[in-house]
Motif scaffolding. Structure first.
Motif, PDB file in Angstrom:
ATOM      1  N   ASP A 158       0.852  -1.186   0.000  1.00 14.69           N
ATOM      2  CA  ASP A 158       0.000   0.000   0.000  1.00 14.69           C
ATOM      3  C   ASP A 158       0.889   1.238   0.000  1.00 14.69           C
ATOM      4  O   ASP A 158       2.102   1.173   0.213  1.00 14.69           O
ATOM      5  CB  ASP A 158      -0.930  -0.006   1.210  1.00 14.69           C
ATOM      6  N   ALA A 159       0.296   2.394  -0.229  1.00 17.80           N
ATOM      7  CA  ALA A 159       1.072   3.619  -0.374  1.00 17.80           C
ATOM      8  C   ALA A 159       1.872   3.950   0.878  1.00 17.80           C
ATOM      9  O   ALA A 159       3.028   4.394   0.798  1.00 17.80           O
ATOM     10  CB  ALA A 159       0.137   4.775  -0.727  1.00 17.80           C
ATOM     11  N   THR A 160       1.291   3.716   2.054  1.00 14.40           N
ATOM     12  CA  THR A 160       2.004   4.018   3.300  1.00 14.40           C
ATOM     13  C   THR A 160       3.225   3.128   3.467  1.00 14.40           C
ATOM     14  O   THR A 160       4.314   3.600   3.824  1.00 14.40           O
ATOM     15  CB  THR A 160       1.057   3.849   4.503  1.00 14.40           C
ATOM     16  N   SER A 161       3.061   1.828   3.203  1.00 13.33           N
ATOM     17  CA  SER A 161       4.186   0.896   3.344  1.00 13.33           C
ATOM     18  C   SER A 161       5.303   1.202   2.361  1.00 13.33           C
ATOM     19  O   SER A 161       6.479   1.022   2.662  1.00 13.33           O
ATOM     20  CB  SER A 161       3.691  -0.543   3.133  1.00 13.33           C
ATOM     21  N   LEU A 162       4.933   1.679   1.180  1.00  7.00           N
ATOM     22  CA  LEU A 162       5.940   2.020   0.175  1.00  7.00           C
ATOM     23  C   LEU A 162       6.530   3.406   0.385  1.00  7.00           C
ATOM     24  O   LEU A 162       7.504   3.771  -0.285  1.00  7.00           O
ATOM     25  CB  LEU A 162       5.318   1.939  -1.225  1.00  7.00           C
ATOM     26  N   GLY A 163       5.940   4.199   1.295  1.00 16.96           N
ATOM     27  CA  GLY A 163       6.463   5.535   1.556  1.00 16.96           C
ATOM     28  C   GLY A 163       6.046   6.563   0.535  1.00 16.96           C
ATOM     29  O   GLY A 163       6.746   7.572   0.358  1.00 16.96           O
ATOM     30  N   VAL A 164       4.896   6.340  -0.125  1.00 15.39           N
ATOM     31  CA  VAL A 164       4.442   7.290  -1.153  1.00 15.39           C
ATOM     32  C   VAL A 164       2.994   7.705  -0.901  1.00 15.39           C
ATOM     33  O   VAL A 164       2.265   8.038  -1.826  1.00 15.39           O
ATOM     34  CB  VAL A 164       4.579   6.689  -2.573  1.00 15.39           C
ATOM     35  N   SER A 165       2.575   7.719   0.352  1.00 20.81           N
ATOM     36  CA  SER A 165       1.188   8.065   0.661  1.00 20.81           C
ATOM     37  C   SER A 165       0.975   9.567   0.562  1.00 20.81           C
ATOM     38  O   SER A 165       1.919  10.357   0.491  1.00 20.81           O
ATOM     39  CB  SER A 165       0.826   7.575   2.064  1.00 20.81           C
ATOM     40  N   SER A 166      -0.286   9.950   0.591  1.00 21.17           N
ATOM     41  CA  SER A 166      -0.651  11.368   0.500  1.00 21.17           C
ATOM     42  C   SER A 166      -0.930  11.972   1.864  1.00 21.17           C
ATOM     43  O   SER A 166      -1.236  13.168   1.972  1.00 21.17           O
ATOM     44  CB  SER A 166      -1.887  11.535  -0.382  1.00 21.17           C
ATOM     45  N   ALA A 167      -0.852  11.162   2.914  1.00 26.30           N
ATOM     46  CA  ALA A 167      -1.119  11.656   4.269  1.00 26.30           C
ATOM     47  C   ALA A 167      -0.160  10.999   5.242  1.00 26.30           C
ATOM     48  O   ALA A 167       0.456   9.972   4.948  1.00 26.30           O
ATOM     49  CB  ALA A 167      -2.574  11.372   4.657  1.00 26.30           C
ATOM     50  N   GLY A 168      -0.044  11.600   6.412  1.00 28.83           N
ATOM     51  CA  GLY A 168       0.822  11.040   7.431  1.00 28.83           C
ATOM     52  C   GLY A 168       2.202  11.663   7.422  1.00 28.83           C
ATOM     53  O   GLY A 168       2.531  12.537   6.612  1.00 28.83           O
ATOM     54  N   SER A 169       3.041  11.166   8.343  1.00 28.70           N
ATOM     55  CA  SER A 169       4.373  11.755   8.497  1.00 28.70           C
ATOM     56  C   SER A 169       5.260  11.532   7.273  1.00 28.70           C
ATOM     57  O   SER A 169       6.151  12.325   6.996  1.00 28.70           O
ATOM     58  CB  SER A 169       5.058  11.161   9.735  1.00 28.70           C
ATOM     59  N   GLY A 170       5.013  10.463   6.542  1.00 21.86           N
ATOM     60  CA  GLY A 170       5.848  10.167   5.378  1.00 21.86           C
ATOM     61  C   GLY A 170       5.211  10.561   4.068  1.00 21.86           C
ATOM     62  O   GLY A 170       5.580  10.031   3.010  1.00 21.86           O
ATOM     63  N   ALA A 171       4.236  11.447   4.116  1.00 24.07           N
ATOM     64  CA  ALA A 171       3.495  11.822   2.909  1.00 24.07           C
ATOM     65  C   ALA A 171       4.393  12.540   1.905  1.00 24.07           C
ATOM     66  O   ALA A 171       5.346  13.240   2.276  1.00 24.07           O
ATOM     67  CB  ALA A 171       2.326  12.721   3.286  1.00 24.07           C
ATOM     68  N   ILE A 172       4.093  12.345   0.627  1.00 21.89           N
ATOM     69  CA  ILE A 172       4.813  13.037  -0.440  1.00 21.89           C
ATOM     70  C   ILE A 172       3.814  13.779  -1.319  1.00 21.89           C
ATOM     71  O   ILE A 172       2.636  13.426  -1.382  1.00 21.89           O
ATOM     72  CB  ILE A 172       5.653  12.068  -1.299  1.00 21.89           C
ATOM     73  N   ALA A 173       4.282  14.804  -1.984  1.00 19.32           N
ATOM     74  CA  ALA A 173       3.433  15.598  -2.882  1.00 19.32           C
ATOM     75  C   ALA A 173       4.320  16.255  -3.928  1.00 19.32           C
ATOM     76  O   ALA A 173       5.558  16.221  -3.824  1.00 19.32           O
ATOM     77  CB  ALA A 173       2.658  16.648  -2.089  1.00 19.32           C
ATOM     78  N   ILE A 174       3.698  16.837  -4.927  1.00 18.89           N
ATOM     79  CA  ILE A 174       4.458  17.538  -5.968  1.00 18.89           C
ATOM     80  C   ILE A 174       3.891  18.946  -6.144  1.00 18.89           C
ATOM     81  O   ILE A 174       3.856  19.498  -7.247  1.00 18.89           O
ATOM     82  CB  ILE A 174       4.431  16.760  -7.301  1.00 18.89           C
ATOM     83  N   SER A 175       3.445  19.523  -5.019  1.00 20.00           N
ATOM     84  CA  SER A 175       2.816  20.842  -5.063  1.00 20.00           C
ATOM     85  C   SER A 175       3.797  21.967  -5.342  1.00 20.00           C
ATOM     86  O   SER A 175       3.402  23.049  -5.760  1.00 20.00           O
ATOM     87  CB  SER A 175       2.080  21.111  -3.742  1.00 20.00           C
ATOM     88  N   ASP A 176       5.088  21.720  -5.089  1.00 15.77           N
ATOM     89  CA  ASP A 176       6.108  22.711  -5.421  1.00 15.77           C
ATOM     90  C   ASP A 176       7.379  21.980  -5.818  1.00 15.77           C
ATOM     91  O   ASP A 176       7.461  20.743  -5.739  1.00 15.77           O
ATOM     92  CB  ASP A 176       6.351  23.670  -4.251  1.00 15.77           C
ATOM     93  N   VAL A 177       8.371  22.715  -6.242  1.00 18.73           N
ATOM     94  CA  VAL A 177       9.605  22.111  -6.769  1.00 18.73           C
ATOM     95  C   VAL A 177      10.310  21.288  -5.710  1.00 18.73           C
ATOM     96  O   VAL A 177      10.727  20.145  -5.961  1.00 18.73           O
ATOM     97  CB  VAL A 177      10.538  23.211  -7.318  1.00 18.73           C
TER      98      VAL A 177
END
Length: 289
Positions: free
Chosen positions: A177-196
Protein backbone atom coordinates in the motif's frame (compact mmCIF):
# COMPACT_ATOMS: atom_id res chain seq x y z
CA UNK A 1 -8.21 -102.40 -6.12
CA UNK A 2 -10.97 -103.25 -3.67
CA UNK A 3 -14.49 -103.25 -5.00
CA UNK A 4 -16.94 -101.38 -2.73
CA UNK A 5 -20.45 -100.07 -3.18
CA UNK A 6 -21.19 -98.04 -0.03
CA UNK A 7 -17.99 -95.98 -0.18
CA UNK A 8 -16.54 -94.96 -3.54
CA UNK A 9 -13.10 -93.77 -2.42
CA UNK A 10 -11.96 -93.00 -5.95
CA UNK A 11 -15.01 -90.75 -6.57
CA UNK A 12 -14.40 -88.97 -3.25
CA UNK A 13 -10.78 -88.34 -4.23
CA UNK A 14 -11.77 -87.03 -7.66
CA UNK A 15 -14.47 -84.85 -6.09
CA UNK A 16 -11.96 -83.33 -3.64
CA UNK A 17 -9.56 -82.42 -6.46
CA UNK A 18 -12.43 -81.09 -8.58
CA UNK A 19 -13.60 -78.87 -5.68
CA UNK A 20 -10.08 -77.44 -5.31
CA UNK A 21 -9.91 -76.80 -9.05
CA UNK A 22 -13.28 -75.03 -8.98
CA UNK A 23 -12.11 -72.82 -6.12
CA UNK A 24 -8.91 -71.90 -7.96
CA UNK A 25 -10.92 -71.23 -11.12
CA UNK A 26 -13.26 -68.93 -9.18
CA UNK A 27 -10.28 -67.02 -7.74
CA UNK A 28 -8.77 -66.69 -11.20
CA UNK A 29 -12.07 -65.35 -12.56
CA UNK A 30 -12.21 -62.80 -9.75
CA UNK A 31 -8.68 -61.60 -10.50
CA UNK A 32 -9.28 -61.39 -14.23
CA UNK A 33 -12.56 -59.50 -13.79
CA UNK A 34 -11.23 -57.04 -11.18
CA UNK A 35 -7.69 -56.65 -12.47
CA UNK A 36 -6.38 -57.09 -8.92
CA UNK A 37 -4.18 -59.85 -7.56
CA UNK A 38 -5.34 -58.93 -4.05
CA UNK A 39 -9.12 -58.69 -3.75
CA UNK A 40 -9.36 -59.34 -0.02
CA UNK A 41 -7.04 -59.69 2.97
CA UNK A 42 -6.98 -63.48 2.66
CA UNK A 43 -5.26 -63.18 -0.72
CA UNK A 44 -2.19 -61.45 0.77
CA UNK A 45 -2.65 -59.80 4.17
CA UNK A 46 0.77 -58.11 4.39
CA UNK A 47 0.70 -57.08 0.74
CA UNK A 48 -2.75 -55.54 1.18
CA UNK A 49 -1.53 -53.49 4.17
CA UNK A 50 1.42 -52.10 2.20
CA UNK A 51 -0.70 -51.42 -0.90
CA UNK A 52 -3.34 -49.61 1.17
CA UNK A 53 -0.62 -47.41 2.70
CA UNK A 54 0.61 -46.53 -0.80
CA UNK A 55 -2.96 -45.78 -1.90
CA UNK A 56 -3.54 -43.43 1.04
CA UNK A 57 -0.23 -41.65 0.34
CA UNK A 58 -1.10 -41.27 -3.34
CA UNK A 59 -4.42 -39.62 -2.54
CA UNK A 60 -2.74 -37.31 -0.03
CA UNK A 61 -0.05 -36.41 -2.58
CA UNK A 62 -2.72 -35.53 -5.14
CA UNK A 63 -4.29 -33.09 -2.67
CA UNK A 64 -0.83 -31.73 -1.80
CA UNK A 65 -0.24 -31.08 -5.50
CA UNK A 66 -3.56 -29.25 -5.66
CA UNK A 67 -2.50 -27.14 -2.67
CA UNK A 68 0.75 -26.22 -4.41
CA UNK A 69 -1.12 -25.29 -7.58
CA UNK A 70 -3.46 -23.07 -5.56
CA UNK A 71 -0.43 -21.37 -4.02
CA UNK A 72 0.87 -20.79 -7.56
CA UNK A 73 -2.42 -19.19 -8.54
CA UNK A 74 -2.38 -16.99 -5.46
CA UNK A 75 1.15 -15.82 -6.23
CA UNK A 76 0.13 -15.05 -9.80
CA UNK A 77 -2.59 -12.74 -8.49
CA UNK A 78 -0.12 -11.03 -6.17
CA UNK A 79 2.39 -10.65 -8.99
CA UNK A 80 -0.25 -8.99 -11.15
CA UNK A 81 -1.04 -6.49 -8.41
CA UNK A 82 2.66 -5.73 -7.79
CA UNK A 83 3.11 -5.17 -11.52
CA UNK A 84 0.29 -2.63 -11.75
CA UNK A 85 1.56 -0.80 -8.68
CA UNK A 86 4.99 -0.69 -10.30
CA UNK A 87 3.42 0.85 -13.41
CA UNK A 88 1.71 3.47 -11.24
CA UNK A 89 4.98 4.30 -9.50
CA UNK A 90 6.68 4.78 -12.86
CA UNK A 91 3.94 7.23 -13.87
CA UNK A 92 4.26 9.01 -10.53
CA UNK A 93 8.01 9.33 -11.15
CA UNK A 94 7.25 10.93 -14.51
CA UNK A 95 4.90 13.44 -12.89
CA UNK A 96 7.35 14.24 -10.09
CA UNK A 97 10.14 14.74 -12.60
CA UNK A 98 7.96 17.09 -14.61
CA UNK A 99 6.87 19.00 -11.48
CA UNK A 100 10.47 19.40 -10.34
CA UNK A 101 10.95 22.05 -13.06
CA UNK A 102 10.00 25.50 -11.79
CA UNK A 103 8.37 26.56 -15.06
CA UNK A 104 5.92 23.60 -15.13
CA UNK A 105 2.22 24.23 -14.47
CA UNK A 106 1.49 22.24 -11.28
CA UNK A 107 -2.30 22.01 -10.94
CA UNK A 108 -3.02 19.18 -13.40
CA UNK A 109 0.06 17.25 -12.25
CA UNK A 110 -0.88 17.45 -8.58
CA UNK A 111 -4.39 16.16 -9.24
CA UNK A 112 -3.22 13.12 -11.22
CA UNK A 113 -0.48 12.41 -8.69
CA UNK A 114 -2.98 12.30 -5.84
CA UNK A 115 -5.33 10.03 -7.78
CA UNK A 116 -2.46 7.62 -8.40
CA UNK A 117 -1.61 7.56 -4.70
CA UNK A 118 -5.20 6.62 -3.94
CA UNK A 119 -5.16 3.95 -6.66
CA UNK A 120 -2.16 2.24 -5.04
CA UNK A 121 -4.13 1.91 -1.81
CA UNK A 122 -7.21 0.69 -3.68
CA UNK A 123 -5.27 -2.02 -5.51
CA UNK A 124 -3.51 -3.11 -2.33
CA UNK A 125 -6.79 -3.26 -0.40
CA UNK A 126 -8.72 -5.12 -3.10
CA UNK A 127 -6.21 -7.79 -4.11
CA UNK A 128 -7.77 -10.86 -2.50
CA UNK A 129 -7.55 -14.58 -3.09
CA UNK A 130 -10.32 -16.60 -1.46
CA UNK A 131 -10.91 -13.95 1.24
CA UNK A 132 -7.19 -13.59 1.87
CA UNK A 133 -5.60 -10.21 1.34
CA UNK A 134 -2.33 -10.61 -0.48
CA UNK A 135 -0.40 -7.33 -0.32
CA UNK A 136 -2.12 -5.46 2.50
CA UNK A 137 -3.44 -6.05 6.00
CA UNK A 138 -7.09 -6.59 6.85
CA UNK A 139 -7.35 -3.22 8.60
CA UNK A 140 -5.44 -1.12 6.09
CA UNK A 141 -8.31 0.51 4.26
CA UNK A 142 -11.94 0.52 3.08
CA UNK A 143 -13.28 -2.80 1.87
CA UNK A 144 -10.50 -4.85 3.41
CA UNK A 145 -12.74 -5.96 6.28
CA UNK A 146 -14.18 -8.57 3.90
CA UNK A 147 -10.90 -10.45 4.22
CA UNK A 148 -10.27 -12.88 7.06
CA UNK A 149 -6.51 -13.29 6.64
CA UNK A 150 -3.52 -11.57 5.12
CA UNK A 151 -0.60 -13.10 3.26
CA UNK A 152 1.59 -10.39 4.76
CA UNK A 153 1.21 -12.23 8.09
CA UNK A 154 2.27 -15.51 6.49
CA UNK A 155 0.40 -18.45 4.95
CA UNK A 156 1.09 -22.17 5.24
CA UNK A 157 0.53 -24.68 2.43
CA UNK A 158 0.61 -28.44 2.99
CA UNK A 159 2.61 -29.83 0.07
CA UNK A 160 3.30 -33.35 1.31
CA UNK A 161 1.61 -36.44 2.71
CA UNK A 162 3.00 -36.24 6.27
CA UNK A 163 2.43 -33.91 9.22
CA UNK A 164 5.97 -32.56 9.28
CA UNK A 165 7.64 -29.22 8.63
CA UNK A 166 9.49 -30.64 5.63
CA UNK A 167 6.12 -31.28 3.98
CA UNK A 168 4.84 -27.72 4.40
CA UNK A 169 5.68 -24.43 2.70
CA UNK A 170 5.38 -21.06 4.42
CA UNK A 171 4.84 -17.98 2.26
CA UNK A 172 4.94 -14.35 3.35
CA UNK A 173 4.20 -11.49 0.97
CA UNK A 174 5.12 -7.84 1.43
CA UNK A 175 2.77 -4.92 1.95
CA UNK A 176 2.46 -2.68 -1.08
CA UNK A 177 0.00 0.00 0.00
CA UNK A 178 1.07 3.62 -0.37
CA UNK A 179 2.00 4.02 3.30
CA UNK A 180 4.19 0.90 3.34
CA UNK A 181 5.94 2.02 0.17
CA UNK A 182 6.46 5.53 1.56
CA UNK A 183 4.44 7.29 -1.15
CA UNK A 184 1.19 8.07 0.66
CA UNK A 185 -0.65 11.37 0.50
CA UNK A 186 -1.12 11.66 4.27
CA UNK A 187 0.82 11.04 7.43
CA UNK A 188 4.37 11.75 8.50
CA UNK A 189 5.85 10.17 5.38
CA UNK A 190 3.49 11.82 2.91
CA UNK A 191 4.81 13.04 -0.44
CA UNK A 192 3.43 15.60 -2.88
CA UNK A 193 4.46 17.54 -5.97
CA UNK A 194 2.82 20.84 -5.06
CA UNK A 195 6.11 22.71 -5.42
CA UNK A 196 9.60 22.11 -6.77
CA UNK A 197 11.14 21.10 -3.47
CA UNK A 198 8.32 18.68 -2.69
CA UNK A 199 8.56 17.19 -6.17
CA UNK A 200 12.31 16.69 -5.81
CA UNK A 201 11.76 14.92 -2.47
CA UNK A 202 9.00 12.83 -4.04
CA UNK A 203 11.40 11.64 -6.75
CA UNK A 204 13.68 10.11 -4.11
CA UNK A 205 10.78 8.46 -2.27
CA UNK A 206 9.36 7.02 -5.48
CA UNK A 207 12.76 5.63 -6.49
CA UNK A 208 12.90 3.86 -3.14
CA UNK A 209 9.36 2.53 -3.63
CA UNK A 210 10.22 1.25 -7.12
CA UNK A 211 13.24 -0.57 -5.72
CA UNK A 212 11.06 -2.13 -3.02
CA UNK A 213 8.35 -3.26 -5.46
CA UNK A 214 11.02 -4.82 -7.68
CA UNK A 215 12.28 -6.81 -4.70
CA UNK A 216 8.73 -7.91 -3.90
CA UNK A 217 8.19 -9.17 -7.46
CA UNK A 218 11.52 -11.00 -7.38
CA UNK A 219 10.44 -12.68 -4.13
CA UNK A 220 7.16 -13.79 -5.70
CA UNK A 221 9.06 -15.16 -8.69
CA UNK A 222 11.36 -17.13 -6.38
CA UNK A 223 8.33 -18.58 -4.58
CA UNK A 224 6.77 -19.55 -7.93
CA UNK A 225 9.93 -21.32 -9.07
CA UNK A 226 10.16 -23.18 -5.78
CA UNK A 227 6.52 -24.25 -6.03
CA UNK A 228 7.02 -25.42 -9.59
CA UNK A 229 9.82 -27.73 -8.46
CA UNK A 230 7.60 -28.93 -5.60
CA UNK A 231 4.76 -29.71 -8.03
CA UNK A 232 7.10 -31.62 -10.34
CA UNK A 233 8.48 -33.59 -7.38
CA UNK A 234 4.95 -34.43 -6.25
CA UNK A 235 4.11 -35.67 -9.74
CA UNK A 236 7.16 -37.96 -9.70
CA UNK A 237 6.23 -39.24 -6.24
CA UNK A 238 2.65 -39.95 -7.32
CA UNK A 239 3.94 -41.86 -10.35
CA UNK A 240 6.41 -43.93 -8.32
CA UNK A 241 3.96 -44.65 -5.50
CA UNK A 242 1.34 -45.70 -8.06
CA UNK A 243 3.85 -48.07 -9.67
CA UNK A 244 4.68 -49.54 -6.26
CA UNK A 245 1.01 -50.08 -5.41
CA UNK A 246 0.39 -51.63 -8.83
CA UNK A 247 3.28 -54.05 -8.38
CA UNK A 248 1.73 -55.31 -5.15
CA UNK A 249 -2.00 -55.13 -5.87
CA UNK A 250 -2.52 -55.53 -9.62
CA UNK A 251 -2.65 -58.90 -11.33
CA UNK A 252 -0.31 -60.02 -14.09
CA UNK A 253 -3.00 -60.54 -16.73
CA UNK A 254 -0.87 -62.75 -19.01
CA UNK A 255 0.06 -65.12 -16.19
CA UNK A 256 -3.50 -65.17 -14.84
CA UNK A 257 -4.98 -66.02 -18.27
CA UNK A 258 -2.53 -68.90 -18.48
CA UNK A 259 -3.55 -70.06 -14.99
CA UNK A 260 -7.24 -69.69 -15.85
CA UNK A 261 -6.80 -71.86 -18.94
CA UNK A 262 -5.03 -74.53 -16.90
CA UNK A 263 -7.79 -74.58 -14.28
CA UNK A 264 -10.43 -74.84 -17.01
CA UNK A 265 -8.71 -77.89 -18.46
CA UNK A 266 -8.36 -79.45 -15.01
CA UNK A 267 -12.04 -78.78 -14.33
CA UNK A 268 -13.12 -80.48 -17.54
CA UNK A 269 -10.77 -83.39 -16.84
CA UNK A 270 -12.03 -83.67 -13.25
CA UNK A 271 -15.66 -83.78 -14.41
CA UNK A 272 -14.85 -86.56 -16.84
CA UNK A 273 -12.95 -88.54 -14.21
CA UNK A 274 -15.72 -88.11 -11.67
CA UNK A 275 -18.13 -89.63 -14.17
CA UNK A 276 -15.75 -92.57 -14.65
CA UNK A 277 -15.30 -93.02 -10.89
CA UNK A 278 -19.07 -93.07 -10.38
CA UNK A 279 -19.41 -95.83 -13.00
CA UNK A 280 -16.74 -98.05 -11.42
CA UNK A 281 -19.02 -99.69 -8.78
CA UNK A 282 -21.26 -100.93 -11.58
CA UNK A 283 -18.54 -103.48 -12.39
CA UNK A 284 -19.60 -105.34 -9.26
CA UNK A 285 -22.85 -106.31 -11.05
CA UNK A 286 -20.77 -108.61 -13.23
CA UNK A 287 -19.88 -110.63 -10.13
CA UNK A 288 -23.58 -111.11 -9.37
CA UNK A 289 -24.29 -112.50 -12.85
Amino acid sequence: MSLRINTNVEAINVHRNLTMTNRRLAESLKRLSSGYRINSAKDDASGLAVANKFRADIQSLRVAKQNAMEAQSMLQVADGAYTKIYDILVRMKELATQAASSQTVQNQLVSEFQYLQSEIDRIAGSTLYNKTLLISTSNSGPGTTKANASATDGLTFQIGQLNDGQFRLNLTLDKADATSLGVSSAGSGAIAISDVAAAQNAMDKIDSAIESINQYMAKVGAYQNRLQYSIENLEVSIENFSASESTIRDVDMAWEVMNFTKQQILQQSGMAMLAQANMAPQQILQLLG
